[in-house]
Structures are given as structure tokens and as C-alpha cells.
Design an enzyme around this catalytic site. Sequence first.
Site, PDB file in Angstrom:
ATOM      1  N   LYS A  36       1.186  -0.741  -0.588  1.00  0.00           N
ATOM      2  CA  LYS A  36       0.128   0.072   0.115  1.00  0.00           C
ATOM      3  C   LYS A  36       0.927   0.861   0.351  1.00  0.00           C
ATOM      4  O   LYS A  36       1.798   1.160   0.099  1.00  0.00           O
ATOM      5  CB  LYS A  36      -1.484  -0.087   1.469  1.00  0.00           C
ATOM      6  N   ARG A 132      -9.769  -0.398  14.914  1.00  0.00           N
ATOM      7  CA  ARG A 132      -9.654   0.345  14.583  1.00  0.00           C
ATOM      8  C   ARG A 132     -10.792  -0.586  12.939  1.00  0.00           C
ATOM      9  O   ARG A 132     -12.302   0.163  13.065  1.00  0.00           O
ATOM     10  CB  ARG A 132      -8.616  -0.259  13.240  1.00  0.00           C
ATOM     11  N   TYR A 249      19.002  29.189   7.738  1.00  0.00           N
ATOM     12  CA  TYR A 249      17.740  29.709   7.918  1.00  0.00           C
ATOM     13  C   TYR A 249      17.637  29.937   9.867  1.00  0.00           C
ATOM     14  O   TYR A 249      17.844  28.918  10.465  1.00  0.00           O
ATOM     15  CB  TYR A 249      16.448  29.247   7.815  1.00  0.00           C
TER      16      TYR A 249
HETATM   17  C1  PLP Z   1       0.008  -2.298   6.582  1.00  0.00           C
HETATM   18  C2  PLP Z   1      -0.574  -2.988   7.112  1.00  0.00           C
HETATM   19  C3  PLP Z   1       0.424  -4.691   6.936  1.00  0.00           C
HETATM   20  C4  PLP Z   1       2.007  -4.713   7.159  1.00  0.00           C
HETATM   21  O1  PLP Z   1       2.381  -3.668   8.562  1.00  0.00           O
HETATM   22  P1  PLP Z   1       3.393  -3.914   9.267  1.00  0.00           P
HETATM   23  O2  PLP Z   1       3.538  -2.916  10.299  1.00  0.00           O
HETATM   24  O3  PLP Z   1       4.185  -3.026   8.269  1.00  0.00           O
HETATM   25  O4  PLP Z   1       4.373  -4.600   8.724  1.00  0.00           O
HETATM   26  C5  PLP Z   1      -0.338  -5.874   7.278  1.00  0.00           C
HETATM   27  N1  PLP Z   1      -1.741  -6.161   7.316  1.00  0.00           N
HETATM   28  C6  PLP Z   1      -2.691  -4.784   7.811  1.00  0.00           C
HETATM   29  C7  PLP Z   1      -4.090  -4.864   7.618  1.00  0.00           C
HETATM   30  C8  PLP Z   1      -1.734  -3.387   7.491  1.00  0.00           C
HETATM   31  O5  PLP Z   1      -2.861  -2.257   7.433  1.00  0.00           O
END
Ligand code: PLP
Length: 348
Positions: A36, A132, A249
Site C-alpha cells: 500500500k 480500527r 535559516y
Molecule cells: C499496513 C498493514 C500491514 C503491514 O504492516 P507492517 O507493520 O508494515 O508490517 C499488514 N496488515 C494490515 C491490515 C495493514 O494495514
Amino acid sequence: MTDAPHRLDCSAAALTANWRALARLSGAAACGAAVKADGYGLGATAVATRLADAGCRDFYVASWAEAAALAPALAGGAARIAVLHGARAADLALADLPGVRPVLSTAAQVRRWRDAGAGRACDVMVDTGMNRLGVAPAEVAEGLLDGLTLDTLTSHLACADDPGHPLNATQRARFAALTGRTAAKRMSLANSAGIALGASYHFDLTRPGLALYGGVPVAALGDVLRPVATVVAEVLQRRLVRAGETVGYNATWRAPADTAVVIANLGYADGYYRAFSDRGRAYAGDAALPVIGRVSMDLVALDATGVDVDEGDWLRFDPDLPAMAAASGTSQYELLTGLGRRLERRWA
Ligand SMILES: *Cc1c(COP(=O)(O)O)cnc(C)c1O
């Protein structure tokens, strides 16, 4: 793009080595990949095609737009894509993408898919304590999932990166209690850190993300993972800053002695956040150059005292994500997903 003064060097060997290490640690469970957010910033297609070649079969994206962008690159192979945010009404137009299935997470989504999906395969997310996404275990017990062509029953750990947290065992037990209670072919609980919690967390399929890309969510994985992505940037100018003069800066850094300073072509617009002011680090060969003063939008100053580096030379910024996160107070996830668009992702 090839003449740009900065880029992101990505190592296919490190990526696939990390996946193989996580697959080995997953024991009898298959090992998927979370790609993702455009492969955590590295490029979902570049990541997924390489991992598919290495044997990975299950890829996770957030949205149908991400699935549609990735699907053509995986078409014809054995790989499948799961959409973590389920199926909204607006998503059904894309729902016949071959090899793509939703991870349904509400009762309304389940009904929508059953009505529209014509028996097409799906996954379901069940909430075991993160609060969630996901349907409740009680809804599963009441038969909500009956009649679905259910591929994988999924849940997600809230505290896997904190191995001692009691919620891990609670979530595992709630999830394990659903074994055999649905028609699911497989069950999947563990993300990267969850893999390190041990075999009882692996079920049939693991879903690492961060660790594939060299992030280290728990110390137990530190020895098996390699950095995948390295920001490199060219030096635009070398200058001598006299004792007592300031750099950048707001003049936050003052030279304690005459200091050789190089200005590199990288800034917070590239995801090299202002949190690295006075805290980041780059390398010329083996020599480390500390960041001094404020990181600008497109530029950063580094102390090059005693280092043979000049205008036109390239610096490698520190690819050690745990160290970078500790130095900046930014999470490893944000460091990856914040990598700027204008850095060409160059795979080797
Ligand atoms: C993002 C996600 C993962 C991967 O998690 P990591 O901590 O990056 O290994 C796995 N399962 C779900 C449902 C996620 O949202």
C-alpha cells in the site's frame, strides 16, 4: 530524470532477501507483502513484480485505485491483490478486476459484496481489539459471513512492535477462537512485527510491510533485515565557514571553529524532514558528515571537516531507518512514505 541532482537508490537484492528472511521466519505460513501507499514510497509495481518473481503470491493495497494501478503488472501470474479498505459502493465498478479481492470490514460491506459479487472471492477483516477496521467476532458467530466465498479471514495486531504488551495475546486468542468457525480457506494475523512474536501468531499467511523495505519494528528482526532504499544527493557548493559565523535559516548553528561545510541538493520537500536539522547524517565513502543547522525545502548543510568532498560529488544519506527514526522522532513508516516524488526510484 537521469540528470537529476538527487535520487532514491533501491536494492532489489535487499528487498528480496528481506522477503525471503520473513518467509523463513513465517515457518509453515505463506508470506505475503503489504505494498500500500505505493509500496511504502518505493513504488508498488517495482516492489511487487520483484517479490512475485521471488515467489510472493499475496499483495495488500489500501484502495481499489492502488489495486487498479498494480494489477496489470501482475496479470497472468499466480499473484493476487487484496484491498484492505474493503468495497465501498463506489468501488464496485472496479470489482471485476482479475485477481483482486476486497478485505471486507463492515457488515454493510459484506452485504454489498454478497449482493453484487456473484460469489466472487473476498477476504474479511475481523476486529480482535485494535478497534480500527473489522467486523466483530460476535457478528461472525451470528453468521454474518455465511454464503461468502471467503478466501482469508484476517485480523490486525495493534501492538506487535511491543512484544510484551498484553493486547498481543488477547488478540491472538480472540482470533484463534474463530478457527473452523467460518468457511475461510486461510487465516492471517501477523504484520512484520507480528512475525517475530512466534509461530502461534503466524496462522496460514503473514503480511509484512515495513520490514520488507528495511524498517526494523522490533529488535528481534534487526539482524535479518537489510536497508533497501538510500537517498543520494549531489553537493552544490563547498564553503569555509569562519568561527563565529552561522549556517542556514534562523542562524541556529554557529561555527565553534573554522568549518568546511557542504550544501547538498536535498530538503524537506524530498521527505528529508526538518526534524533532521542538527541530527541527520550523510556519508562520503566511509566518512560521516553530520547535518548542521536547519534543513531547508531543497537544501541541507553538512559538516565536511576533514572530508574530501566537493561540488559535484555525491553523498549517501543514512539508510538506517531505526537510527533515522530515533534521530528525528519520526516513525520509520513516515520516513518511507514521505520520500519525495521528485526522487527518481532507481532499482539495481
Ligand atoms: C499496513 C498493514 C500491514 C503491514 O504492516 P507492517 O507493520 O508494515 O508490517 C499488514 N496488515 C494490515 C491490515 C495493514 O494495514
